[in-house]
Design a protein around this motif. Structure first.
Motif, PDB file in Angstrom:
ATOM      1  N   GLY A  79      -7.724   9.798   3.378  1.00  0.00           N
ATOM      2  CA  GLY A  79      -6.876   8.935   2.560  1.00  0.00           C
ATOM      3  C   GLY A  79      -5.485   8.771   3.136  1.00  0.00           C
ATOM      4  N   THR A  80      -4.971   9.803   3.766  1.00  0.00           N
ATOM      5  CA  THR A  80      -3.643   9.737   4.369  1.00  0.00           C
ATOM      6  C   THR A  80      -3.630   8.733   5.514  1.00  0.00           C
ATOM      7  OG1 THR A  80      -3.433  12.094   3.849  1.00  0.00           O
ATOM      8  CG2 THR A  80      -1.768  11.131   5.301  1.00  0.00           C
ATOM      9  N   VAL A  81      -4.650   8.807   6.345  1.00  0.00           N
ATOM     10  CA  VAL A  81      -4.761   7.885   7.475  1.00  0.00           C
ATOM     11  C   VAL A  81      -5.003   6.456   6.992  1.00  0.00           C
ATOM     12  CG1 VAL A  81      -6.053   7.325   9.572  1.00  0.00           C
ATOM     13  CG2 VAL A  81      -5.623   9.724   8.971  1.00  0.00           C
ATOM     14  N   ALA A  82      -5.927   6.306   6.028  1.00  0.00           N
ATOM     15  CA  ALA A  82      -6.242   4.982   5.498  1.00  0.00           C
ATOM     16  C   ALA A  82      -5.016   4.335   4.867  1.00  0.00           C
ATOM     17  CB  ALA A  82      -7.373   5.087   4.471  1.00  0.00           C
ATOM     18  N   TYR A  83      -4.249   5.134   4.148  1.00  0.00           N
ATOM     19  CA  TYR A  83      -3.036   4.602   3.522  1.00  0.00           C
ATOM     20  C   TYR A  83      -2.062   4.105   4.593  1.00  0.00           C
ATOM     21  CZ  TYR A  83       1.082   4.324   0.513  1.00  0.00           C
ATOM     22  OH  TYR A  83       2.180   3.870  -0.179  1.00  0.00           O
ATOM     23  N   ALA A  84      -1.849   4.913   5.624  1.00  0.00           N
ATOM     24  CA  ALA A  84      -0.916   4.537   6.684  1.00  0.00           C
ATOM     25  C   ALA A  84      -1.326   3.225   7.356  1.00  0.00           C
ATOM     26  CB  ALA A  84      -0.829   5.662   7.716  1.00  0.00           C
ATOM     27  N   LEU A  85      -2.626   3.016   7.514  1.00  0.00           N
ATOM     28  CA  LEU A  85      -3.120   1.824   8.210  1.00  0.00           C
ATOM     29  C   LEU A  85      -3.186   0.589   7.314  1.00  0.00           C
ATOM     30  CD1 LEU A  85      -6.056   3.384  10.284  1.00  0.00           C
ATOM     31  CD2 LEU A  85      -3.804   2.691  11.136  1.00  0.00           C
ATOM     32  N   LEU A  86      -3.449   0.781   6.029  1.00  0.00           N
ATOM     33  CA  LEU A  86      -3.781  -0.347   5.161  1.00  0.00           C
ATOM     34  C   LEU A  86      -2.699  -0.751   4.173  1.00  0.00           C
ATOM     35  CD1 LEU A  86      -7.497   0.568   4.308  1.00  0.00           C
ATOM     36  CD2 LEU A  86      -6.668  -1.047   6.032  1.00  0.00           C
ATOM     37  N   ILE A  87      -1.732   0.136   3.884  1.00  0.00           N
ATOM     38  CA  ILE A  87      -0.772  -0.203   2.839  1.00  0.00           C
ATOM     39  C   ILE A  87       0.118  -1.376   3.248  1.00  0.00           C
ATOM     40  CG2 ILE A  87       0.963   1.469   3.613  1.00  0.00           C
ATOM     41  CD1 ILE A  87       0.138   0.267   0.008  1.00  0.00           C
ATOM     42  N   GLY A  88       0.469  -1.473   4.530  1.00  0.00           N
ATOM     43  CA  GLY A  88       1.273  -2.602   4.995  1.00  0.00           C
ATOM     44  C   GLY A  88       0.569  -3.933   4.782  1.00  0.00           C
ATOM     45  N   PRO A  89      -0.666  -4.094   5.323  1.00  0.00           N
ATOM     46  CA  PRO A  89      -1.388  -5.347   5.101  1.00  0.00           C
ATOM     47  C   PRO A  89      -1.645  -5.639   3.631  1.00  0.00           C
ATOM     48  CG  PRO A  89      -2.361  -4.126   6.914  1.00  0.00           C
ATOM     49  CD  PRO A  89      -1.335  -3.224   6.297  1.00  0.00           C
ATOM     50  N   SER A  90      -1.920  -4.600   2.827  1.00  0.00           N
ATOM     51  CA  SER A  90      -2.177  -4.801   1.406  1.00  0.00           C
ATOM     52  C   SER A  90      -0.943  -5.356   0.701  1.00  0.00           C
ATOM     53  CB  SER A  90      -2.603  -3.478   0.755  1.00  0.00           C
ATOM     54  OG  SER A  90      -2.755  -3.622  -0.645  1.00  0.00           O
ATOM     55  N   THR A  91       0.191  -4.738   0.930  1.00  0.00           N
ATOM     56  CA  THR A  91       1.431  -5.206   0.300  1.00  0.00           C
ATOM     57  C   THR A  91       1.784  -6.601   0.786  1.00  0.00           C
ATOM     58  OG1 THR A  91       2.213  -2.907   0.231  1.00  0.00           O
ATOM     59  CG2 THR A  91       3.849  -4.639  -0.142  1.00  0.00           C
ATOM     60  N   GLN A  92       1.625  -6.842   2.077  1.00  0.00           N
ATOM     61  CA  GLN A  92       1.925  -8.149   2.668  1.00  0.00           C
ATOM     62  C   GLN A  92       1.086  -9.247   2.029  1.00  0.00           C
ATOM     63  OE1 GLN A  92       4.187  -8.378   5.228  1.00  0.00           O
ATOM     64  NE2 GLN A  92       4.011 -10.566   5.542  1.00  0.00           N
ATOM     65  N   PHE A  93      -0.192  -8.961   1.794  1.00  0.00           N
ATOM     66  CA  PHE A  93      -1.090  -9.952   1.190  1.00  0.00           C
ATOM     67  C   PHE A  93      -0.605 -10.370  -0.192  1.00  0.00           C
ATOM     68  CE2 PHE A  93      -4.666 -10.758  -1.690  1.00  0.00           C
ATOM     69  CZ  PHE A  93      -5.225 -11.880  -1.096  1.00  0.00           C
ATOM     70  N   PHE A  94      -0.182  -9.389  -1.002  1.00  0.00           N
ATOM     71  CA  PHE A  94       0.203  -9.680  -2.378  1.00  0.00           C
ATOM     72  C   PHE A  94       1.598 -10.266  -2.504  1.00  0.00           C
ATOM     73  CE2 PHE A  94      -3.162  -6.441  -3.229  1.00  0.00           C
ATOM     74  CZ  PHE A  94      -3.988  -7.255  -4.000  1.00  0.00           C
ATOM     75  N   PHE A  95       2.421 -10.165  -1.473  1.00  0.00           N
ATOM     76  CA  PHE A  95       3.760 -10.731  -1.527  1.00  0.00           C
ATOM     77  C   PHE A  95       3.735 -12.211  -1.882  1.00  0.00           C
ATOM     78  CE2 PHE A  95       6.318  -7.571   1.239  1.00  0.00           C
ATOM     79  CZ  PHE A  95       6.890  -7.022   0.113  1.00  0.00           C
ATOM     80  N   ARG A  96       2.788 -12.936  -1.324  1.00  0.00           N
ATOM     81  CA  ARG A  96       2.771 -14.389  -1.508  1.00  0.00           C
ATOM     82  C   ARG A  96       2.556 -14.779  -2.973  1.00  0.00           C
ATOM     83  NH1 ARG A  96      -2.144 -15.516   2.380  1.00  0.00           N
ATOM     84  NH2 ARG A  96      -1.155 -13.698   3.348  1.00  0.00           N
ATOM     85  N   PHE A  97       2.021 -13.861  -3.774  1.00  0.00           N
ATOM     86  CA  PHE A  97       1.755 -14.145  -5.176  1.00  0.00           C
ATOM     87  C   PHE A  97       2.791 -13.539  -6.129  1.00  0.00           C
ATOM     88  CE2 PHE A  97      -2.383 -13.499  -2.985  1.00  0.00           C
ATOM     89  CZ  PHE A  97      -2.790 -14.827  -2.929  1.00  0.00           C
TER      90      PHE A  97
END
Length: 219
Positions: free
Chosen positions: A184-202
């Motif tokens: 989970g630590t590794v997955a968070y580091a890799l995915l939290i940026g793209p996840s937050t970026q995706f939702f910014f537009r909304f």
């Protein structure tokens, strides 16, 4: 112009307050829910929660209480750096900690590797949405992010270097204290940026003081 560097009075004067407040508190609750889901998935958590959970192994305090105490301490570091806390900064400290303890009381432990992975991925997506809503409310940076931006402004070092250094430091200390480091630590580091970026537009709320479009803010 970013509203995170303005005084609390200026942040409120920027307009669209009811919608921004809904974004702020909704985002904080989603952030706390994501944290609780990652704990219940038991596959490792993000660096700051490795640190928070590591502390709970050594003091008779709940995870939410530790989150609040660490947040207050981080907020105190703003004083010598002359950072402006906003409503969102203060709410971040208390709402997330209180809601986290509530969610941990409600949510059961997740069992089975498949369910654990799905819960982890769902938590990261929820965290991204909550973070984007919180940032999009323009009510000030969180206490930990304020430490990052303050050090960036005072030292001239890049945001990337400062953030990476802080997160590696708290991750290392948390691990030494017994905090859970894992997939989970590794997955968070890799995915939290793209996840937050995706939702910014909304979730970014356009204000009169901010002439950029949602597309510009999300790019």
């Amino acid at each position: 112009m970013s509203l995170t560097n303005l005084s609390p009075r200026q942040q409120f004067a920027a307009g669209r307050v009811p919608l921004r407040l809904a974004n702020l508190f909704g985002g904080l609750l989603l952030f706390a829910l994501a944290m609780a889901l990652m704990v219940r998935a038991d596959l490792g958590v993000d660096p700051w929660n490795v640190f928070h959970l590591g502390i709970t192994h050594h003091v008779p305090l709940s995870l939410g209480t530790v989150v609040i105490i660490v947040g207050v301490l981080m907020l105190l570091t703003w004083i010598p750096m002359k950072q402006w806390p906003g409503l969102g900064t203060v709410a971040n400290v208390f709402v997330i900690g209180l809601a986290l303890d509530l969610f941990l009381l409600i949510l059961p432990q997740v069992s089975g590797l498949g369910w654990q992975i799905l819960t982890l991925l769902g938590a990261i997506a929820i965290n991204g949405l909550g973070g984007a809503m919180y940032i999009g409310s323009h009510f000030g940076a969180g206490p930990r992010d304020g430490l990052m931006t303050g050090l960036h402004l005072r030292t001239g070092l890049s945001i990337r270097l400062v953030r990476t250094s802080i997160e590696l430091l708290v991750l290392g200390i948390g691990w030494l204290l017994g905090g859970p480091v894992g997939l989970g630590t590794v997955a968070y580091a890799l995915l939290i940026g793209p996840s937050t970026q995706f939702f910014f537009r909304f979730t970014i709320i356009k204000l009169g003081a901010d002439r950029r479009s949602r597309r510009d803010l999300a790019s």
